[in-house]
Design a protein around this motif. Sequence first.
Motif, PDB file in Angstrom:
ATOM      1  N   PHE A 119       0.819  -1.215   0.000  1.00 29.22           N
ATOM      2  CA  PHE A 119       0.000   0.000   0.000  1.00 29.22           C
ATOM      3  C   PHE A 119       0.848   1.259   0.000  1.00 29.22           C
ATOM      4  N   LEU A 120       2.082   1.138   0.462  1.00 24.33           N
ATOM      5  CA  LEU A 120       3.043   2.239   0.454  1.00 24.33           C
ATOM      6  C   LEU A 120       4.334   1.750  -0.173  1.00 24.33           C
ATOM      7  N   TYR A 121       5.146   2.704  -0.627  1.00 19.63           N
ATOM      8  CA  TYR A 121       6.501   2.377  -1.057  1.00 19.63           C
ATOM      9  C   TYR A 121       7.425   3.511  -0.617  1.00 19.63           C
ATOM     10  N   ARG A 122       8.695   3.167  -0.510  1.00 23.24           N
ATOM     11  CA  ARG A 122       9.707   4.132  -0.092  1.00 23.24           C
ATOM     12  C   ARG A 122      10.576   4.498  -1.289  1.00 23.24           C
ATOM     13  N   SER A 123      11.065   5.746  -1.259  1.00 24.78           N
ATOM     14  CA  SER A 123      12.037   6.185  -2.265  1.00 24.78           C
ATOM     15  C   SER A 123      12.984   7.172  -1.605  1.00 24.78           C
ATOM     16  N   GLN A 124      14.108   7.355  -2.243  1.00 21.87           N
ATOM     17  CA  GLN A 124      15.065   8.324  -1.729  1.00 21.87           C
ATOM     18  C   GLN A 124      14.500   9.724  -1.949  1.00 21.87           C
ATOM     19  N   SER A 125      14.632  10.569  -0.926  1.00 21.50           N
ATOM     20  CA  SER A 125      14.137  11.935  -1.034  1.00 21.50           C
ATOM     21  C   SER A 125      14.890  12.660  -2.148  1.00 21.50           C
ATOM     22  N   PRO A 126      14.169  13.339  -3.046  1.00 24.37           N
ATOM     23  CA  PRO A 126      14.844  14.057  -4.123  1.00 24.37           C
ATOM     24  C   PRO A 126      15.625  15.280  -3.625  1.00 24.37           C
ATOM     25  N   THR A 127      15.281  15.788  -2.462  1.00 25.46           N
ATOM     26  CA  THR A 127      15.944  16.987  -1.952  1.00 25.46           C
ATOM     27  C   THR A 127      17.094  16.682  -0.990  1.00 25.46           C
ATOM     28  N   ASP A 128      17.087  15.495  -0.382  1.00 24.21           N
ATOM     29  CA  ASP A 128      18.133  15.131   0.565  1.00 24.21           C
ATOM     30  C   ASP A 128      18.358  13.629   0.477  1.00 24.21           C
ATOM     31  N   ARG A 129      19.470  13.229  -0.130  1.00 18.76           N
ATOM     32  CA  ARG A 129      19.741  11.814  -0.390  1.00 18.76           C
ATOM     33  C   ARG A 129      19.864  10.992   0.892  1.00 18.76           C
ATOM     34  N   ARG A 130      20.020  11.640   2.033  1.00 25.54           N
ATOM     35  CA  ARG A 130      20.113  10.924   3.308  1.00 25.54           C
ATOM     36  C   ARG A 130      18.742  10.531   3.842  1.00 25.54           C
ATOM     37  N   LYS A 131      17.687  11.111   3.288  1.00 24.66           N
ATOM     38  CA  LYS A 131      16.326  10.867   3.781  1.00 24.66           C
ATOM     39  C   LYS A 131      15.548   9.965   2.829  1.00 24.66           C
ATOM     40  N   VAL A 132      14.575   9.276   3.415  1.00 25.10           N
ATOM     41  CA  VAL A 132      13.695   8.403   2.645  1.00 25.10           C
ATOM     42  C   VAL A 132      12.294   8.996   2.681  1.00 25.10           C
ATOM     43  N   ALA A 133      11.656   9.038   1.525  1.00 28.69           N
ATOM     44  CA  ALA A 133      10.273   9.514   1.443  1.00 28.69           C
ATOM     45  C   ALA A 133       9.351   8.304   1.319  1.00 28.69           C
ATOM     46  N   VAL A 134       8.148   8.452   1.837  1.00 27.15           N
ATOM     47  CA  VAL A 134       7.137   7.392   1.788  1.00 27.15           C
ATOM     48  C   VAL A 134       5.988   7.898   0.922  1.00 27.15           C
ATOM     49  N   HIS A 135       5.469   7.013   0.062  1.00 23.81           N
ATOM     50  CA  HIS A 135       4.416   7.369  -0.884  1.00 23.81           C
ATOM     51  C   HIS A 135       3.323   6.311  -0.881  1.00 23.81           C
ATOM     52  N   VAL A 136       2.120   6.703  -1.279  1.00 28.64           N
ATOM     53  CA  VAL A 136       1.015   5.757  -1.438  1.00 28.64           C
ATOM     54  C   VAL A 136       1.108   5.146  -2.840  1.00 28.64           C
ATOM     55  N   SER A 137       1.003   3.829  -2.903  1.00 27.44           N
ATOM     56  CA  SER A 137       1.004   3.122  -4.186  1.00 27.44           C
ATOM     57  C   SER A 137      -0.403   3.124  -4.780  1.00 27.44           C
TER      58      SER A 137
END
Length: 139
Positions: A80-98
Motif C-alpha cells: 500500500f506504500l513504497y519508499r524512495s530516496q528523497s529528491p531533496t536530501d539523499r540521506r532521507k527516505v520519502a514514503v508514498h502511497v502506491s
Amino acid sequence: MADQRGLVRADLVDLLTRAQRALARDLGTVLEEEGVTVDQWRVLRELSTGGRTMGDLAMAVEIPHPTLTRLVDALVDSAFLYRSQSPTDRRKVAVHVSDPGRAKLDRLEALAAAHEQALSTRLGTDTVTHLATLLRTLP
C-alpha cells in the motif's frame, strides 16, 4: 475534582481522551474488516496528497517514530506504500502511497464516512458539526 455538591467532574482532557478512545475503538472495529488499523488509515490519508519523509509524517500524524516505522513497514509489506530516496536530501527516505494503497484508501474512506454518518445520526448533524468546529480550534 469535585464541585460544591461533592460530585466528581471530569476535566476536558479526560473527556476528550475518553471520546477519542471510544471513537477510535468503534472505527477500528469497522476498519479491521479491511485488515487496517485506525493509525494505518491515518497514515494513508496523510500521504494521499504526496510523499513525505518519515520525520514529516511522524509530526503530521503525531505518532512516535518507532511506532510509525512499524506501521509504515506493515503498509509497505502489504504494497500500500513504497519508499524512495528523497529528491531533496539523499540521506532521507520519502514514503508514498502506491496505486493499490489508493484503492485501499478509497474503501477505507467510505467505511470511515459511514461510521461518521452513523455518529451524526445518533448525536445529530448539528452537534457533530459544532463539535468538529470546536475541536479544530484547539492547538
